[in-house]
Design a protein around this motif. Structure first.
Motif, PDB file in Angstrom:
ATOM      1  N   UNK A   1      -6.161  -4.636  44.912  1.00  0.00           N
ATOM      2  CA  UNK A   1      -4.869  -5.279  44.938  1.00  0.00           C
ATOM      3  C   UNK A   1      -4.150  -5.031  43.622  1.00  0.00           C
ATOM      4  N   UNK A   2      -2.877  -4.722  43.706  1.00  0.00           N
ATOM      5  CA  UNK A   2      -2.088  -4.478  42.497  1.00  0.00           C
ATOM      6  C   UNK A   2      -1.415  -5.764  42.037  1.00  0.00           C
ATOM      7  N   UNK A   3      -1.359  -5.910  40.704  1.00  0.00           N
ATOM      8  CA  UNK A   3      -0.697  -7.050  40.079  1.00  0.00           C
ATOM      9  C   UNK A   3       0.464  -6.544  39.232  1.00  0.00           C
ATOM     10  N   UNK A   4       1.440  -7.407  39.043  1.00  0.00           N
ATOM     11  CA  UNK A   4       2.542  -7.110  38.131  1.00  0.00           C
ATOM     12  C   UNK A   4       2.105  -7.548  36.733  1.00  0.00           C
ATOM     13  N   UNK A   5       2.130  -6.622  35.800  1.00  0.00           N
ATOM     14  CA  UNK A   5       1.684  -6.885  34.433  1.00  0.00           C
ATOM     15  C   UNK A   5       2.811  -6.521  33.470  1.00  0.00           C
ATOM     16  N   UNK A   6       3.168  -7.480  32.602  1.00  0.00           N
ATOM     17  CA  UNK A   6       4.096  -7.165  31.517  1.00  0.00           C
ATOM     18  C   UNK A   6       3.269  -6.698  30.336  1.00  0.00           C
ATOM     19  N   UNK A   7       3.632  -5.570  29.769  1.00  0.00           N
ATOM     20  CA  UNK A   7       2.990  -5.061  28.563  1.00  0.00           C
ATOM     21  C   UNK A   7       4.031  -5.177  27.452  1.00  0.00           C
ATOM     22  N   UNK A   8       3.723  -6.002  26.457  1.00  0.00           N
ATOM     23  CA  UNK A   8       4.644  -6.266  25.347  1.00  0.00           C
ATOM     24  C   UNK A   8       3.916  -5.893  24.064  1.00  0.00           C
ATOM     25  N   UNK A   9       4.617  -5.249  23.153  1.00  0.00           N
ATOM     26  CA  UNK A   9       3.917  -4.825  21.952  1.00  0.00           C
ATOM     27  C   UNK A   9       4.742  -5.035  20.700  1.00  0.00           C
ATOM     28  N   UNK A  10       4.008  -5.214  19.600  1.00  0.00           N
ATOM     29  CA  UNK A  10       4.568  -5.325  18.254  1.00  0.00           C
ATOM     30  C   UNK A  10       3.737  -4.378  17.400  1.00  0.00           C
ATOM     31  N   UNK A  11       4.298  -3.209  17.116  1.00  0.00           N
ATOM     32  CA  UNK A  11       3.569  -2.134  16.442  1.00  0.00           C
ATOM     33  C   UNK A  11       4.237  -1.863  15.095  1.00  0.00           C
ATOM     34  N   UNK A  12       3.457  -1.844  14.031  1.00  0.00           N
ATOM     35  CA  UNK A  12       4.023  -1.747  12.683  1.00  0.00           C
ATOM     36  C   UNK A  12       4.440  -0.335  12.274  1.00  0.00           C
ATOM     37  N   UNK A  13       3.968   0.682  12.959  1.00  0.00           N
ATOM     38  CA  UNK A  13       4.277   2.073  12.606  1.00  0.00           C
ATOM     39  C   UNK A  13       5.165   2.705  13.680  1.00  0.00           C
ATOM     40  N   UNK A  14       6.238   3.362  13.248  1.00  0.00           N
ATOM     41  CA  UNK A  14       7.130   4.039  14.194  1.00  0.00           C
ATOM     42  C   UNK A  14       6.378   5.086  15.024  1.00  0.00           C
ATOM     43  N   UNK A  15       5.513   5.829  14.366  1.00  0.00           N
ATOM     44  CA  UNK A  15       4.767   6.890  15.046  1.00  0.00           C
ATOM     45  C   UNK A  15       3.854   6.308  16.133  1.00  0.00           C
ATOM     46  N   UNK A  16       3.119   5.243  15.781  1.00  0.00           N
ATOM     47  CA  UNK A  16       2.251   4.594  16.773  1.00  0.00           C
ATOM     48  C   UNK A  16       3.085   3.950  17.875  1.00  0.00           C
ATOM     49  N   UNK A  17       4.213   3.352  17.518  1.00  0.00           N
ATOM     50  CA  UNK A  17       5.077   2.694  18.511  1.00  0.00           C
ATOM     51  C   UNK A  17       5.580   3.716  19.534  1.00  0.00           C
ATOM     52  N   UNK A  18       5.949   4.902  19.087  1.00  0.00           N
ATOM     53  CA  UNK A  18       6.392   5.955  20.006  1.00  0.00           C
ATOM     54  C   UNK A  18       5.274   6.365  20.962  1.00  0.00           C
ATOM     55  N   UNK A  19       4.061   6.469  20.444  1.00  0.00           N
ATOM     56  CA  UNK A  19       2.917   6.833  21.290  1.00  0.00           C
ATOM     57  C   UNK A  19       2.618   5.745  22.320  1.00  0.00           C
ATOM     58  N   UNK A  20       2.718   4.494  21.901  1.00  0.00           N
ATOM     59  CA  UNK A  20       2.498   3.369  22.818  1.00  0.00           C
ATOM     60  C   UNK A  20       3.542   3.399  23.935  1.00  0.00           C
ATOM     61  N   UNK A  21       4.808   3.579  23.566  1.00  0.00           N
ATOM     62  CA  UNK A  21       5.884   3.615  24.561  1.00  0.00           C
ATOM     63  C   UNK A  21       5.674   4.752  25.554  1.00  0.00           C
ATOM     64  N   UNK A  22       5.306   5.914  25.057  1.00  0.00           N
ATOM     65  CA  UNK A  22       5.082   7.071  25.932  1.00  0.00           C
ATOM     66  C   UNK A  22       3.942   6.790  26.916  1.00  0.00           C
ATOM     67  N   UNK A  23       2.874   6.173  26.423  1.00  0.00           N
ATOM     68  CA  UNK A  23       1.753   5.830  27.300  1.00  0.00           C
ATOM     69  C   UNK A  23       2.191   4.830  28.364  1.00  0.00           C
ATOM     70  N   UNK A  24       2.948   3.817  27.974  1.00  0.00           N
ATOM     71  CA  UNK A  24       3.398   2.790  28.919  1.00  0.00           C
ATOM     72  C   UNK A  24       4.322   3.368  29.985  1.00  0.00           C
ATOM     73  N   UNK A  25       5.135   4.348  29.623  1.00  0.00           N
ATOM     74  CA  UNK A  25       6.037   4.982  30.584  1.00  0.00           C
ATOM     75  C   UNK A  25       5.273   5.620  31.739  1.00  0.00           C
ATOM     76  N   UNK A  26       4.024   5.999  31.506  1.00  0.00           N
ATOM     77  CA  UNK A  26       3.203   6.603  32.554  1.00  0.00           C
ATOM     78  C   UNK A  26       2.727   5.577  33.581  1.00  0.00           C
TER      79      UNK A  26
END
Length: 95
Positions: A1-26
């Protein structure tokens, strides 16, 4: 069964934040700058969690997974965190 999940993040590095966003987009749809809504079954949820955990700095960053319940619309709230621990904020309003 699929659930609706909100993924929220607070990332201190721009480089890591971009990688997190790209992963979440998938896995889901961006609904705010650092918030994604992802329809996930348990396997995809664990895969996303593992992928994001490999990208963060556990001492500086935080990723929250807020499970909103089944896609059918039944709401049951669960909040998990990786990185900095999640702490419930007080609801006291100061004016």
């Amino acid at each position: 069964m699929r659930h609706r999940v909100l993924v929220c993040y607070d990332i201190s590095s721009d480089k890591r934040r971009d990688k997190i966003a790209k992963a979440c987009e998938s896995y889901g749809t961006r609904i705010q700058f650092s918030v994604f809504e992802c329809p996930l079954d348990e396997l995809k949820h664990q895969q996303l969690k593992a992928e994001l955990e490999s990208l963060i700095n556990r001492d500086e960053d935080q990723v929250l997974f807020v499970t909103l319940g089944p896609e059918s619309g039944d709401a049951s709230l669960r909040i998990d965190a990786i990185g900095r621990p999640y702490t419930k904020r007080s609801r006291v309003v100061v004016v």
